[in-house]
Design a protein around this motif. Structure first.
Motif, PDB file in Angstrom:
ATOM      1  N   LEU A 212       1.163  -1.313  -0.029  1.00  0.00           N
ATOM      2  CA  LEU A 212      -0.528  -0.407  -0.155  1.00  0.00           C
ATOM      3  C   LEU A 212       1.212   1.185  -0.588  1.00  0.00           C
ATOM      4  CD1 LEU A 212      -2.166  -1.117   2.453  1.00  0.00           C
ATOM      5  CD2 LEU A 212      -2.939  -0.979  -0.227  1.00  0.00           C
ATOM      6  N   MET A 213       2.098   1.093   0.677  1.00  0.00           N
ATOM      7  CA  MET A 213       2.623   2.620   0.898  1.00  0.00           C
ATOM      8  C   MET A 213       3.693   2.980  -0.506  1.00  0.00           C
ATOM      9  SD  MET A 213       6.617   3.119   3.132  1.00  0.00           S
ATOM     10  CE  MET A 213       7.142   2.148   2.055  1.00  0.00           C
ATOM     11  N   ILE A 214       3.787   1.892  -1.213  1.00  0.00           N
ATOM     12  CA  ILE A 214       4.204   2.263  -2.383  1.00  0.00           C
ATOM     13  C   ILE A 214       3.218   2.466  -4.126  1.00  0.00           C
ATOM     14  CG2 ILE A 214       5.744   0.495  -4.411  1.00  0.00           C
ATOM     15  CD1 ILE A 214       7.079   1.853  -1.936  1.00  0.00           C
ATOM     16  N   ALA A 215       2.443   0.995  -4.279  1.00  0.00           N
ATOM     17  CA  ALA A 215       1.512   1.558  -5.226  1.00  0.00           C
ATOM     18  C   ALA A 215       0.564   2.169  -4.857  1.00  0.00           C
ATOM     19  CB  ALA A 215       0.393  -0.546  -4.938  1.00  0.00           C
ATOM     20  N   GLU A 216      -0.260   2.650  -4.304  1.00  0.00           N
ATOM     21  CA  GLU A 216      -1.296   3.467  -3.432  1.00  0.00           C
ATOM     22  C   GLU A 216      -1.063   4.581  -2.754  1.00  0.00           C
ATOM     23  OE1 GLU A 216      -4.423   2.365  -1.851  1.00  0.00           O
ATOM     24  OE2 GLU A 216      -4.148   0.630  -3.607  1.00  0.00           O
ATOM     25  N   SER A 217       0.583   5.266  -2.031  1.00  0.00           N
ATOM     26  CA  SER A 217       1.070   5.564  -1.194  1.00  0.00           C
ATOM     27  C   SER A 217       0.880   6.319  -0.484  1.00  0.00           C
ATOM     28  CB  SER A 217       1.180   7.195  -2.012  1.00  0.00           C
ATOM     29  OG  SER A 217       2.989   7.815  -1.776  1.00  0.00           O
ATOM     30  N   ASP A 218      -0.079   4.683   0.653  1.00  0.00           N
ATOM     31  CA  ASP A 218      -0.905   4.944   1.597  1.00  0.00           C
ATOM     32  C   ASP A 218       0.403   5.622   2.735  1.00  0.00           C
ATOM     33  OD1 ASP A 218      -1.718   4.140   4.287  1.00  0.00           O
ATOM     34  OD2 ASP A 218      -3.087   2.891   2.913  1.00  0.00           O
ATOM     35  N   ASN A 219      -0.222   6.908   3.153  1.00  0.00           N
ATOM     36  CA  ASN A 219       0.985   7.750   3.965  1.00  0.00           C
ATOM     37  C   ASN A 219       0.411   7.308   5.680  1.00  0.00           C
ATOM     38  OD1 ASN A 219       0.965   9.575   2.431  1.00  0.00           O
ATOM     39  ND2 ASN A 219       0.263  10.816   2.646  1.00  0.00           N
ATOM     40  N   THR A 220      -0.367   6.356   5.697  1.00  0.00           N
ATOM     41  CA  THR A 220      -0.952   5.605   7.062  1.00  0.00           C
ATOM     42  C   THR A 220       0.517   4.510   7.241  1.00  0.00           C
ATOM     43  OG1 THR A 220      -3.119   6.322   7.108  1.00  0.00           O
ATOM     44  CG2 THR A 220      -1.924   4.772   8.734  1.00  0.00           C
ATOM     45  N   ALA A 221      -0.123   3.282   6.294  1.00  0.00           N
ATOM     46  CA  ALA A 221       1.168   2.515   6.054  1.00  0.00           C
ATOM     47  C   ALA A 221       2.192   2.456   5.753  1.00  0.00           C
ATOM     48  CB  ALA A 221       0.697   1.527   4.288  1.00  0.00           C
ATOM     49  N   THR A 222       2.283   4.065   5.833  1.00  0.00           N
ATOM     50  CA  THR A 222       3.926   4.479   5.401  1.00  0.00           C
ATOM     51  C   THR A 222       4.308   4.320   6.955  1.00  0.00           C
ATOM     52  OG1 THR A 222       3.619   5.690   3.327  1.00  0.00           O
ATOM     53  CG2 THR A 222       5.245   6.368   4.781  1.00  0.00           C
ATOM     54  N   ASP A 223       3.581   5.355   8.301  1.00  0.00           N
ATOM     55  CA  ASP A 223       4.011   5.535   9.646  1.00  0.00           C
ATOM     56  C   ASP A 223       3.693   4.338  10.288  1.00  0.00           C
ATOM     57  OD1 ASP A 223       3.772   8.303   8.333  1.00  0.00           O
ATOM     58  OD2 ASP A 223       2.584   9.222   9.753  1.00  0.00           O
ATOM     59  N   LEU A 224       3.124   2.921  10.229  1.00  0.00           N
ATOM     60  CA  LEU A 224       3.500   2.463  10.480  1.00  0.00           C
ATOM     61  C   LEU A 224       4.418   1.663  10.186  1.00  0.00           C
ATOM     62  CD1 LEU A 224       1.256  -0.144  12.578  1.00  0.00           C
ATOM     63  CD2 LEU A 224       1.182  -1.261   9.924  1.00  0.00           C
ATOM     64  N   LEU A 225       4.856   1.452   9.473  1.00  0.00           N
ATOM     65  CA  LEU A 225       6.296   1.152   9.208  1.00  0.00           C
ATOM     66  C   LEU A 225       7.638   1.339   9.746  1.00  0.00           C
ATOM     67  CD1 LEU A 225       5.866  -0.522   5.326  1.00  0.00           C
ATOM     68  CD2 LEU A 225       5.513  -1.952   7.587  1.00  0.00           C
ATOM     69  N   LEU A 226       7.264   2.741   9.270  1.00  0.00           N
ATOM     70  CA  LEU A 226       8.394   3.948   9.690  1.00  0.00           C
ATOM     71  C   LEU A 226       8.515   3.637  11.673  1.00  0.00           C
ATOM     72  CD1 LEU A 226      10.770   6.175   9.487  1.00  0.00           C
ATOM     73  CD2 LEU A 226       9.045   7.545   9.889  1.00  0.00           C
ATOM     74  N   ASP A 227       7.504   3.437  12.172  1.00  0.00           N
ATOM     75  CA  ASP A 227       7.477   3.162  13.975  1.00  0.00           C
ATOM     76  C   ASP A 227       8.202   2.510  14.342  1.00  0.00           C
ATOM     77  OD1 ASP A 227       7.031   4.015  16.053  1.00  0.00           O
ATOM     78  OD2 ASP A 227       4.608   2.600  16.139  1.00  0.00           O
ATOM     79  N   LEU A 228       7.557   0.992  12.882  1.00  0.00           N
ATOM     80  CA  LEU A 228       8.550  -0.323  13.144  1.00  0.00           C
ATOM     81  C   LEU A 228       9.521  -0.342  13.143  1.00  0.00           C
ATOM     82  CD1 LEU A 228       8.410  -3.047  13.213  1.00  0.00           C
ATOM     83  CD2 LEU A 228       8.260  -3.655  10.826  1.00  0.00           C
ATOM     84  N   LEU A 229      10.676   0.746  12.162  1.00  0.00           N
ATOM     85  CA  LEU A 229      11.945   0.207  11.299  1.00  0.00           C
ATOM     86  C   LEU A 229      13.286   0.827  12.407  1.00  0.00           C
ATOM     87  CD1 LEU A 229      11.483   0.040   7.484  1.00  0.00           C
ATOM     88  CD2 LEU A 229      12.184  -2.228   9.468  1.00  0.00           C
ATOM     89  N   GLY A 230      12.116   1.968  12.956  1.00  0.00           N
ATOM     90  CA  GLY A 230      12.739   3.759  13.189  1.00  0.00           C
ATOM     91  C   GLY A 230      13.495   4.828  12.246  1.00  0.00           C
TER      92      GLY A 230
END
Length: 389
Positions: A212-230
């Protein structure tokens, strides 16, 4: 029945797709010719198409097309897809007729200038905005470059850094695409995307979030992954300062609050994270977030870095779902980004000899960026780069 409606001449060129049995190729060509020469009054359309694109709107779009490209001299079609050509432009086209020969679907892509070679294609990029950078590489060889090492605002293209860290962790066995994360209110950002509408604690796999982050540029998915990875890890991957690594929610919150934006810009590096977190403690204002870009509050990356991130990941299927401006030019790995005043395209294609080619364009401007012109110019760059010896 679904109608996928977008501006018929928009940069992304959304296809109006309705069920129906396609008529013969000559019928499609004849209908297109009548439409281009006589306008909407000279063709029949389905009721669904008429509701999606009223006659006056269709005539207006055709008039805009004629003003941009001049008279169409040639129509090339295979199975309803092909190209309109004038003396100076070519336009991707797709048309679908119902069994009665009425237009059920139509897509007109961004007009692409006809250029003789790669140098001429590069010349078409220079006037797209106040600051423009471009880069074309093939197997490590730079075919064309302008400002490619200079960081400019790239919008959502920064998400390539998140995917790069995640893909590396999966390859190293540190995590798995099937791992499930739980959505929290603090991850909830603004569209684009769909996860912002999911309930709290909704389970989301890493694969789904990344797709979703890549194909639809989903911003909530982005922040979810950013929180995980640091943030520090992703900032290092992007080669930016940790304090500049904003989440999308923080980005929107600062952009929509001038006082918070000024405080963040004026703050010492060690104080910025606290200011951004405070601004994002309440949901961002959508109207303010949709305003023009704020200098300094963005993700600033050089094109060299974006190509370095995308090339090793180009075979990931999630990067190939949305080809962006590379549609119709072959399998493409793509991620771009945009907000008012900011535009980026970054794509990896393979030429006829299967050599990987990365092409990227960034435009920053204090005014309005003509995304359709940028799309057409970038497609001309891609086409000439693919043909470059």
């Amino acid at each position: 029945m679904k109608v996928f409606l977008g501006a018929v001449l928009a940069a992304a060129a959304t296809f109006l797709c309705l069920p129906g049995v396609a008529a013969g190729q000559e019928a499609e060509r004849a209908v297109l010719k009548a439409l281009l020469s006589g306008g909407a009054g000279d063709v029949e359309v389905t009721e669904d198409f008429a509701r999606a694109v009223p006659k006056a709107q269709l005539d207006g779009l055709l008039e805009t097309l004629r003003a941009q490209v001049g008279p169409v001299e040639q129509i090339e079609l295979v199975d309803g897809s092909g190209t309109l050509r004038s003396a100076t432009y070519q336009v991707p086209v797709k048309i679908t007729l119902d069994p009665e020969g009425r237009i059920a679907g139509l897509r007109l892509g961004a007009p692409e200038p006809l250029v003789a070679d790669l140098r001429a294609a590069v010349a078409g990029l220079e006037g797209l905005g106040a600051e423009v950078s471009w880069l074309v590489t093939r197997e490590g060889e730079v075919l064309a470059a302008g400002g490619a090492s200079h960081p400019l605002a790239v919008g959502s293209a920064f998400k390539l850094g998140i995917l790069s860290v995640l893909a590396r962790d999966v390859r190293a066995g540190k995590t798995d695409w099937d791992r499930v994360l739980r959505l929290g209110d603090g991850h909830r950002s603004l569209p684009s995307g769909r996860l912002q509408d999911f309930p709290e604690e909704a389970p989301v796999t890493l694969h789904t979030a990344a797709l979703l982050m890549i194909a639809e540029s989903d911003n909530t998915a982005t922040d979810l992954l950013l929180d995980l990875l640091g943030r520090d890890t992703v900032a290092e991957e992007l080669a930016i300062a940790p304090e500049a690594m904003l989440s999308t929610r923080e980005f929107f919150a600062l952009k929509s609050d001038p006082a918070a934006a000024r405080a963040w810009l004026d703050a010492e590096p060690e104080d910025r994270s606290g200011i951004a977190a405070e601004a994002a403690s309440t949901p961002p204002d959508p109207a303010g977030a949709a305003a023009h870009s704020v200098p300094g509050i963005e993700w600033y990356l050089p094109l060299e870095q974006l190509c370095a991130l995308l090339l090793p990941m180009a075979d990931l299927p999630m990067l190939q779902l949305n080809p962006g401006p590379a549609y119709g030019l072959g399998p493409a790995a793509y991620k771009g980004g945009s907000e008012p005043g900011v535009l980026n395209f970054t794509v990896v294609l393979r030429d006829a000899e299967e050599r990987p080619l990365c092409a990227a364009l960034t435009v920053n401007d204090p005014g309005v960026i003509d995304e359709q012109a940028a799309t057409g110019a970038f497609r001309a760059l891609l086409r000439r780069a693919l043909a470059h010896p």
